[in-house]
Write a protein that holds these residues in place. Structure first.
Motif, PDB file in Angstrom:
ATOM      1  N   GLN A 110       0.831  -1.205   0.000  1.00  0.00           N
ATOM      2  CA  GLN A 110       0.000   0.000   0.000  1.00  0.00           C
ATOM      3  C   GLN A 110       0.867   1.257   0.000  1.00  0.00           C
ATOM      4  N   PHE A 111       2.014   1.190   0.685  1.00  0.00           N
ATOM      5  CA  PHE A 111       2.923   2.345   0.673  1.00  0.00           C
ATOM      6  C   PHE A 111       3.396   2.615  -0.752  1.00  0.00           C
ATOM      7  N   LYS A 112       3.725   1.530  -1.446  1.00  0.00           N
ATOM      8  CA  LYS A 112       4.195   1.703  -2.835  1.00  0.00           C
ATOM      9  C   LYS A 112       3.086   2.303  -3.692  1.00  0.00           C
ATOM     10  N   ASP A 113       1.853   1.774  -3.560  1.00  0.00           N
ATOM     11  CA  ASP A 113       0.726   2.285  -4.361  1.00  0.00           C
ATOM     12  C   ASP A 113       0.461   3.750  -4.060  1.00  0.00           C
ATOM     13  N   LYS A 114       0.386   4.062  -2.742  1.00  0.00           N
ATOM     14  CA  LYS A 114       0.033   5.443  -2.361  1.00  0.00           C
ATOM     15  C   LYS A 114       1.156   6.416  -2.712  1.00  0.00           C
ATOM     16  N   SER A 115       2.416   5.958  -2.687  1.00  0.00           N
ATOM     17  CA  SER A 115       3.529   6.851  -3.049  1.00  0.00           C
ATOM     18  C   SER A 115       3.430   7.233  -4.513  1.00  0.00           C
ATOM     19  N   GLN A 116       2.945   6.269  -5.322  1.00  0.00           N
ATOM     20  CA  GLN A 116       2.775   6.575  -6.748  1.00  0.00           C
ATOM     21  C   GLN A 116       1.644   7.570  -6.949  1.00  0.00           C
ATOM     22  N   LYS A 117       0.570   7.345  -6.191  1.00  0.00           N
ATOM     23  CA  LYS A 117      -0.629   8.173  -6.341  1.00  0.00           C
ATOM     24  C   LYS A 117      -0.390   9.586  -5.805  1.00  0.00           C
ATOM     25  N   HIS A 118       0.423   9.703  -4.764  1.00  0.00           N
ATOM     26  CA  HIS A 118       0.675  11.018  -4.139  1.00  0.00           C
ATOM     27  C   HIS A 118       2.169  11.315  -4.197  1.00  0.00           C
ATOM     28  N   SER A 119       2.720  11.329  -5.406  1.00  0.00           N
ATOM     29  CA  SER A 119       4.176  11.427  -5.553  1.00  0.00           C
ATOM     30  C   SER A 119       4.730  12.769  -5.071  1.00  0.00           C
ATOM     31  N   ASP A 120       3.868  13.780  -4.918  1.00  0.00           N
ATOM     32  CA  ASP A 120       4.349  15.080  -4.433  1.00  0.00           C
ATOM     33  C   ASP A 120       4.286  15.171  -2.902  1.00  0.00           C
ATOM     34  N   ASN A 121       3.872  14.096  -2.252  1.00  0.00           N
ATOM     35  CA  ASN A 121       3.739  14.148  -0.790  1.00  0.00           C
ATOM     36  C   ASN A 121       3.998  12.764  -0.178  1.00  0.00           C
ATOM     37  N   ILE A 122       5.212  12.257  -0.393  1.00  0.00           N
ATOM     38  CA  ILE A 122       5.547  10.945   0.194  1.00  0.00           C
ATOM     39  C   ILE A 122       6.126  11.235   1.577  1.00  0.00           C
ATOM     40  N   ASN A 123       5.236  11.329   2.551  1.00  0.00           N
ATOM     41  CA  ASN A 123       5.663  11.760   3.893  1.00  0.00           C
ATOM     42  C   ASN A 123       5.961  10.558   4.790  1.00  0.00           C
ATOM     43  N   ALA A 124       6.623  10.837   5.917  1.00  0.00           N
ATOM     44  CA  ALA A 124       7.031   9.756   6.822  1.00  0.00           C
ATOM     45  C   ALA A 124       5.817   9.063   7.426  1.00  0.00           C
ATOM     46  N   GLY A 125       4.710   9.816   7.589  1.00  0.00           N
ATOM     47  CA  GLY A 125       3.483   9.228   8.143  1.00  0.00           C
ATOM     48  C   GLY A 125       2.927   8.140   7.232  1.00  0.00           C
ATOM     49  N   LEU A 126       3.021   8.379   5.937  1.00  0.00           N
ATOM     50  CA  LEU A 126       2.543   7.389   4.971  1.00  0.00           C
ATOM     51  C   LEU A 126       3.372   6.104   5.104  1.00  0.00           C
ATOM     52  N   TYR A 127       4.650   6.293   5.382  1.00  0.00           N
ATOM     53  CA  TYR A 127       5.575   5.160   5.507  1.00  0.00           C
ATOM     54  C   TYR A 127       5.331   4.373   6.806  1.00  0.00           C
TER      55      TYR A 127
END
Ligand code: AQP
Length: 329
Positions: A110-127
């Motif tokens: 899910q981190f990989k998917d969401k990082s692609q979807k929100h490439s301008d905001n790959i924040n530590a919280g997402l990780y």
């Protein structure tokens, strides 16, 4: 007999979809039985992992709570609360983060998917989101976590963290198990049936919102992407058709063999109308109850306040135990 503890949550990032409902919420309702004690939460802290509008988040948190009640969560029986109202989740998350390897977080799809979807905001919280999710689960001593297929990997991580912590510091956490429905653990998008249906899809025709009007639901199903095969069948590679049949089975209680037999010789037109009608019958009563709760602000506030109180008492016990285990008390 000791009751099994259940915990699950949903992010208030929009109105839940039919996917959220079939994959998770319907299961939540069904799990409220005498041999279980369920905690259900609106996961507002998780919603911060993507850019948010504060006013919108407040409103969506509130409507999500109303919708959960409308979907059959009985707050007199199962504490219903807002995640950020129980501060212990964030505290335990720190402890668990120190027991989680970066290699494990790197593997989260899910981190990989969401990082692609929100490439301008790959924040530590997402990780580190899965660590907070592990805290959500472990803090209640949950035995079972009803989720859709996309969250299974996160529950498995919570299991690994619990086992590692227990081995290092002594028995502290219950090791949880994911629970998924027989039909619909992954409902696919109507416009892109190779990807899961999501409430933040930018194309509204791709998902059925739990608050869509019946006419809109019918229209969206009629536009659903299928294929050019002449028969209706559940078969490898027929993503659109499989998805419609799965939704049909989930909403009617029929088996896949019964559904396929029913549409033998029929075309997609008939299937799409039948699926839409089954979905409308399932969600129309939910919409009526939702409106009632949204109109009664005081009652909704009373419910989530009481839920947070009940959840907080249980959460504090686990947090104290974990703090003692690592030597903080
Ligand atoms: N398409 C799906 N099919 C079956 N189950 C699903 N779930 C989500 N999508 C499907 C399950 O719904 C529960 C709540 O999910 P969530 O809102 O906390 O987060 P999510 O999994 O990221 O769902 P969305 O709709 O895709 O939200 P956004 O767009 O905000 O990321 C979970 O149990 C999930 O498995």
């Amino acid at each position: 007999m000791e009751k099994k503890i259940i915990l699950s949550g949903i992010k208030p990032t929009g109105i839940p979809t039919l996917g959220n409902y079939i994959g998770a919420l319907r299961n939540w309702r069904q799990m409220q039985e005498d041999d279980k004690y369920c905690y259900y939460m609106v996961a507002d802290l998780h919603a911060l992992t993507v850019r948010n509008d504060p006013k919108e988040l407040r409103e969506q948190t509130r409507s999500m709570a109303a919708l959960l009640i409308a979907c059959g969560i009985d707050p007199e029986r199962s504490p219903l609360f807002i995640q950020s109202h129980v501060h212990q989740h964030a505290e335990l998350s720190w402890l668990l983060g120190c027991t989680t390897y970066m290699g494990e977080l790197n593997r989260m799809t899910q981190f990989k998917d969401k990082s692609q979807k929100h490439s301008d905001n790959i924040n530590a919280g997402l990780y580190t989101y899965p660590v907070l999710m592990a805290a959500d689960i472990l803090i209640y001593g949950a035995h079972m976590v009803p989720v859709g297929d996309d969250q299974k990997q996160h529950v498995e991580l919570a299991r690994n963290i619990a086992i590692r912590f227990n081995n290092a510091f002594g028995e502290t956490f219950v090791v949880p198990e994911p629970v998924m429905p027989k039909f619909g653990a992954r409902i696919m998008g109507l416009q892109d049936p190779e990807h899961k249906m999501s409430k933040t899809d930018t194309n509204p025709n791709g998902y059925i919102s739990m608050l869509d009007e019946p006419a809109v639901i019918m229209k969206k199903f009629k536009k659903a992407v299928t294929d050019c095969e002449p028969t209706i069948a559940y078969a490898e590679g027929r993503h659109g058709c499989n998805n419609l049949l799965t939704i049909y089975c989930a909403c009617t209680g029929k088996t896949m063999a019964e559904a396929v037999a029913e549409f033998e010789g029929a075309g997609y037109g008939k299937l799409k109308v039948a699926v839409a009608e089954a979905v409308i019958a399932e969600i129309e009563p939910i919409q009526a109850t939702f409106k009632r709760y949204m109109d009664d602000e005081a009652e909704l506030d009373r419910i989530v306040k009481k839920g947070a109180q009940q959840a907080g008492e249980r959460a504090q016990l686990t947090l104290d135990k974990a703090y003692r285990a690592v030597g903080l008390r």
